[in-house]
Design an enzyme around this catalytic site. Structure first.
Site, short mmCIF file in Angstrom:
data_model
loop_
_atom_site.label_atom_id
_atom_site.label_comp_id
_atom_site.label_asym_id
_atom_site.label_seq_id
_atom_site.Cartn_x
_atom_site.Cartn_y
_atom_site.Cartn_z
N VAL A 199 12.76 25.47 -4.56
CA VAL A 199 11.74 24.54 -4.10
C VAL A 199 12.32 23.69 -2.99
O VAL A 199 13.42 23.13 -3.12
CB VAL A 199 11.22 23.65 -5.26
N ALA A 257 13.03 31.01 -8.24
CA ALA A 257 12.48 30.40 -7.03
C ALA A 257 13.28 29.18 -6.65
O ALA A 257 13.95 28.57 -7.48
CB ALA A 257 11.01 30.02 -7.25
N ASP A 264 4.75 27.54 -21.45
CA ASP A 264 6.05 27.02 -21.01
C ASP A 264 5.97 25.52 -20.77
O ASP A 264 6.48 25.01 -19.77
CB ASP A 264 6.51 27.74 -19.75
N GLY A 277 15.05 21.50 -5.41
CA GLY A 277 15.08 22.01 -6.77
C GLY A 277 15.28 23.50 -6.79
O GLY A 277 15.08 24.19 -5.79
#
EC number: 2.7.11.1
Length: 951
Positions: free
Chosen positions: A36, A34, A165, A29
């Protein structure tokens, strides 16, 4: 947290890098800041998710957010919150070792709901609770996930945390506890504790939901207010979008959007940017409607509507939320082994941490709550369609009762629907929403009765029949509202075609066609002199015409005044000249031009598109009585104005379209016949264009087609409102009105009917071309380098909707690509070129066409989709300024509108001066040449004064 999808579809680039006792494997991901990876705990072989953040890409604020997330995760221990196992920091990266959620996120789960049965861990769930063909998830699954999300939110609320979020991409899923207990295939996911895979609420046989990504979270007591803009726009609360201070109630809105998406398969509001999103929310007036094909119980719809209130104080409170029957009550409709194993004990204890209360969980599992009274599948269906049989006095008391005239989903008198920001092509958007009053008028027009839900089996229940009738009306209205959304444009096409068919088949209009027309002449209505109808006949199929290269019957002579282009259509020569003006700048920018036949040369040019309007206009040569224009004629003018502007925008889009998809060889030739190009070369669509050029052209063509569709939609909505009003008043035939008024109404009816038929045909054509451009754009984006910002792997997750069937599914546009910007720049360029030619006295008719086209483009930029019948445009910039002082219109702020209005006024002035110059030249050319004196010669003798006899 970055969205994670099953490894079978998203795994790539194995890493095998060691970080402490963990190994980083393949990527699963990617988020904004970032990446993953799937990781392995070396000693145990268990799987983990490793969130790797490159510190070099973060500014100070983002680093602070990251450290906040780490501290929050360290302090949170709850089965429905993703646990942090370990954290390692190096000079360049921070690695967060977190729970591995192998089923991906809720967004992926909803999108791939038709393929969930292919996953062994989900096969039993689909067998027991099949997903609906249309809409979101099964009601049992929705309630199950909602309970678990509520448990996590209650845990956060007890500790004064605001997530900020909450969205489907941050709700991760793991296989059900029952499946994990009996499945021993492959490595297991690493567990933070034994309790981390035991759900607090919900059903043991269904997947388990975990809330992730606390990068924006913060501790915010109920009395505090924050004012930071953060989160994902589609799920942001309106107060955040307005840059206002907000509190924990902002999370309530986000929860409501997630619940709505689970129920329907789509967010409640969609837009290209947060400004347009906020406008849609505010103009919706808290009227949350559900598509007709989604079947859910009243209490579920009730809580979703109570979440989605634009004012925080109007939303459901946290205590009411956590005490709502959907959260605290049993899940109806359970089948098989799920009945006795239902876990319904709420987690409202302030110290509901798993690590602190393991004994409570054991007691819950050992003493399950007795199953509800109604547990059969048939009873669930009965409740879904309106029979709310009471399960218990407590639940019944909390069930809202919806009655006609008092439904939260019914439109109010103050509704103003959202319009698409014509400035920005939506990531997921958009045709424009029109005014709600038009929706109420236009919804019944041409809609087949069979499309409405039918509940004949319960016709013997008068009260339920009344409720169902109200539900059907609400659902029909929602269909129309959804149809005006860009992503559901196919439904809008159905409405457009149905309304056009109804008008075409109306016996009243057919009767009106036999009534003699009152001789009249508007100064802007000039048809072709050799055409009895004043316009060009509609061909059977323009799509076939374009594909096969069929020419249309030649009609000669442009209209007498190009200035009348705003009120009526153009002849073929006018349309060709407009097309020529539109494509002029493309030759300089792209080096691509059309063949001579496409720019109007030759006696019978092949039309790129049907010039507006292809229907009878008033006969020329008659003079009216100069009386003030009546309401019907005003409606005609407004419809034709909007349609003409759409035609200009369409012509601009065609310039881009023809560069992307060249004409077939049978059409791509000049007056001398087919050229010498090879067929293969002519059919090579990408010949001479780079991948980036294809992407840019596709994006520009798409936003222009969307703008054209919005203008066509507005024309149809105006006609729909007029049609409904006339049907109620019964005055189209004019049998009871004075002669002149009757004739005026007849002519207005005929012209509106003709306009509707033209709009219908053009709408279908633009829709089809927009879909072709969308497919070409998606394909071209895939061919970009992987490190290119436009490559699908670099698109933001919230904007990435791949593989859908709607016109914008899978489309992510580059920032700055807007219809208004393209049209404004093109209008400026055309007017500048025309001004240069005018000063040189070159091609003055072409200058007039360029000025006129530029004016129509700028008028389209300023078009207010919120006004069905717009106020008359003021020639004074000062008055126009006063009219738009109220704020933004279609996403264009006052400053930008002011600039556009100034340019528009200057071009109008130039056009006025040019017309005067052309009139002077025409008068001068029409004057007979002065006769020169003739000298008589007789025998070579020249007469003199002396030879003249005296008088």
């Amino acid at each position: 947290m970055a969205s994670k999808t099953p490894s079978s579809s998203s795994s790539r680039r194995p890493r095998n890098v060691g970080v402490g006792s963990f190994t980083i494997n393949e990527e699963i991901g990617k988020g904004s800041f970032a990446t993953v990876y799937r990781g392995t705990h070396v000693p145990s072989g268990s799987l983990v998710a490793i969130k790797s953040v490159n510190l070099g890409r973060l500014n100070k604020k983002l680093k602070d957010n990251l450290y906040v997330e780490i501290e929050i995760l360290k302090s949170l221990h709850h089965p429905h919150i993703v646990a942090l196992m370990d954290c390692r920091e190096s000079t360049s990266h921070i690695h967060l070792m977190m729970e591995y959620c192998e089923l991906g996120d809720l967004s992926y789960f909803i999108k791939k709901r038709d393929k969930l049965a292919d996953n062994p861990s989900l096969f039993d769930m689909i067998r027991k609770y099949p997903m609906p063909v249309d809409g979101g998830l099964n009601q049992v699954v929705v309630r199950h996930f909602f309970k678990q999300l509520s448990s996590a939110m209650e845990f956060l609320r007890d500790r004064d945390f605001v997530h900020r979020d909450v969205k489907p991409q941050n709700l991760l899923l793991i296989p059900s506890p029952d499946w994990m207990a009996k499945s021993k295939n492959g490595p297991e996911a690493m567990k933070a504790s034994k309790e981390s895979i035991v759900p607090m609420v919900g059903i043991n046989s269904l997947p388990m939901l975990k809330l992730a990504d606390f990068g924006f979270a913060r501790s915010l007591p109920s009395t505090s207010l924050a004012e930071t803009l953060c989160g994902s726009p589609l799920y942001m609360a309106p107060e955040i979008l307005r840059y206002e201070k907000y509190d924990a109630r902002a999370d309530l809105w986000s929860i409501g959007t997630v619940l709505y998406e689970m129920m329907t398969g789509k967010p409640p509001f969609r837009a290209a940017n947060h400004v347009e999103l906020l406008r849609k929310i505010e103009q919706n007036e808290d009227e949350i409607r559900f598509p007709s094909k989604t079947v859910f119980s009243r209490d579920l719809k009730d809580i979703a509507r109570r979440f989605l209130k634009k004012r925080p104080e109007d939303r459901i409170t946290f205590p009411e939320y956590f005490a709502h029957p959907v959260v605290t009550g049993p899940i109806p409709g359970l089948v098989g082994e799920d009945l006795p194993k239902e876990i319904i004990t709420p987690s409202r204890s302030p110290e509901a941490s798993v690590a602190r209360h393991p004994s409570l969980r054991e007691r819950q599992r050992e003493n399950p709550t007795p199953k509800p009274v109604e547990t059969t599948y048939e009873s669930l269906i009965a409740r879904d369609i309106g029979e709310q049989a009471p399960r218990s006095p407590h639940i019944e008391a909390n069930q809202p009762v919806e009655i006609p005239g008092h439904k939260s989903g019914r439109p109010g008198s103050r509704d103003r629907p959202s319009a698409i920001s014509a400035a920005t092509a939506p990531n997921v958007d958009t045709l424009p929403r029109q005014r709600d009053r038009t929706e109420r008028h236009y919804a019944p027009i041409g809609r087949p009765v069979s499309r409405k839900p039918s509940y004949d089996e319960q016709a013997n229940l008068p009260v339920q029949e009344e409720i169902r009738s109200s539900d059907s009306i609400t659902e029909a209205e929602q269909d129309v509202r959804d149809a005006r959304e860009y992503v559901l444009v196919e439904k809008k096409a159905v409405e457009v075609n149905a309304f056009a068919d109804e008008m075409a088949a109306s016996p009243r209009l057919a009767h009106a066609n036999h009534i003699p027309k009152q001789p009249t002449r508007r100064h802007t209505s000039m048809g072709a002199p050799n055409s009895t109808s004043g316009a060009v006949a509609v061909p059977p199929s323009r799509a076939v015409q374009k594909a096969q290269g069929n020419t249309r019957p030649d009609t000669s002579s442009a209209r007498n005044s190009y200035g009348s282009y705003g009120k009526t259509g153009s002849s073929p020569s006018t349309a060709s000249a407009i097309a020529k003006a539109l494509q002029g700048a493309s030759v300089r920018v792209f080096g691509v031009s059309w063949s001579p036949t496409l720019i109007g040369k030759g006696p019978s040019p092949q039309q790129l598109y049907n010039p507006y309007p292809a229907y009878p206009t008033p006969n020329t040569g008659f003079i009216g009585d100069a009386r003030p224009i009546d309401e019907d004629q005003r409606v005609v003018n407004v419809i034709e104005d909007s349609a003409t502007r759409s035609d200009v925008v369409y012509g601009f889009a065609e310039v881009k379209y023809r560069q992307l998809i060249p004409l077939a060889p049978s059409m791509n030739h000049g007056l001398g016949g087919p050229n010498n190009e090879k067929v293969g070369d002519a059919m090579d669509e990408d010949d001479g264009l780079t991948v980036e050029a294809i992407v840019n052209l596709s994006e520009e063509a798409l936003v222009l087609y969307v703008k054209s569709l919005s203008l066509l939609s507005k024309s149809m909505d105006i006609a729909g409102a007029w049609w409904l009003r006339k049907n109620r008043g019964g005055v189209i035939s004019g049998g009871h009105t004075p002669g002149s008024d009757s004739s005026s109404a007849v002519q207005a009816g005929n012209r509106i009917n003709g306009a509707v038929q033209w709009v219908r045909t053009r709408f279908n054509e633009v829709l089809e071309k927009a879909e072709l451009v969308r497919l070409k754009l998606v394909e071209a984006q895939k061919r970009l380098p992987e490190d290119h910002p436009g490559h699908p792997s670099n698109h933001a997750t919230a904007s990435k909707i791949v593989g859908g069937s709607s016109t914008t599914d899978g489309v992510v546009l580059s920032s700055g690509i807007t219809a208004e910007k393209l049209m404004y720049d093109r209008a400026l360029e055309m007017s500048r070129t025309a001004a240069i030619n005018e000063l040189a006295n070159e091609d003055l008719p072409g200058c007039e066409i360029s000025y006129t086209t530029a004016i129509r483009m700028l008028e389209a930029v300023l078009e207010n989709d919120e006004e069905l019948i717009p106020r008359k445009r003021s020639p004074s910039l000062r008055e126009d300024k006063e009219k738009c002082d109220g704020g933004e219109v279609n996403g264009i702020n006052f400053g930008d509108r002011k600039d556009v209005l100034k340019v528009l006024q200057m071009i109008r002035t130039r056009l006025h001066v040019l017309k005067k110059k052309m009139a002077v030249i025409a008068r001068h050319q029409s004057m007979p040449p002065p006769s020169s004196p003739r000298h008589s010669h007789s025998g070579g003798t020249t007469p003199t004064i002396a030879n003249t006899p005296p008088h």
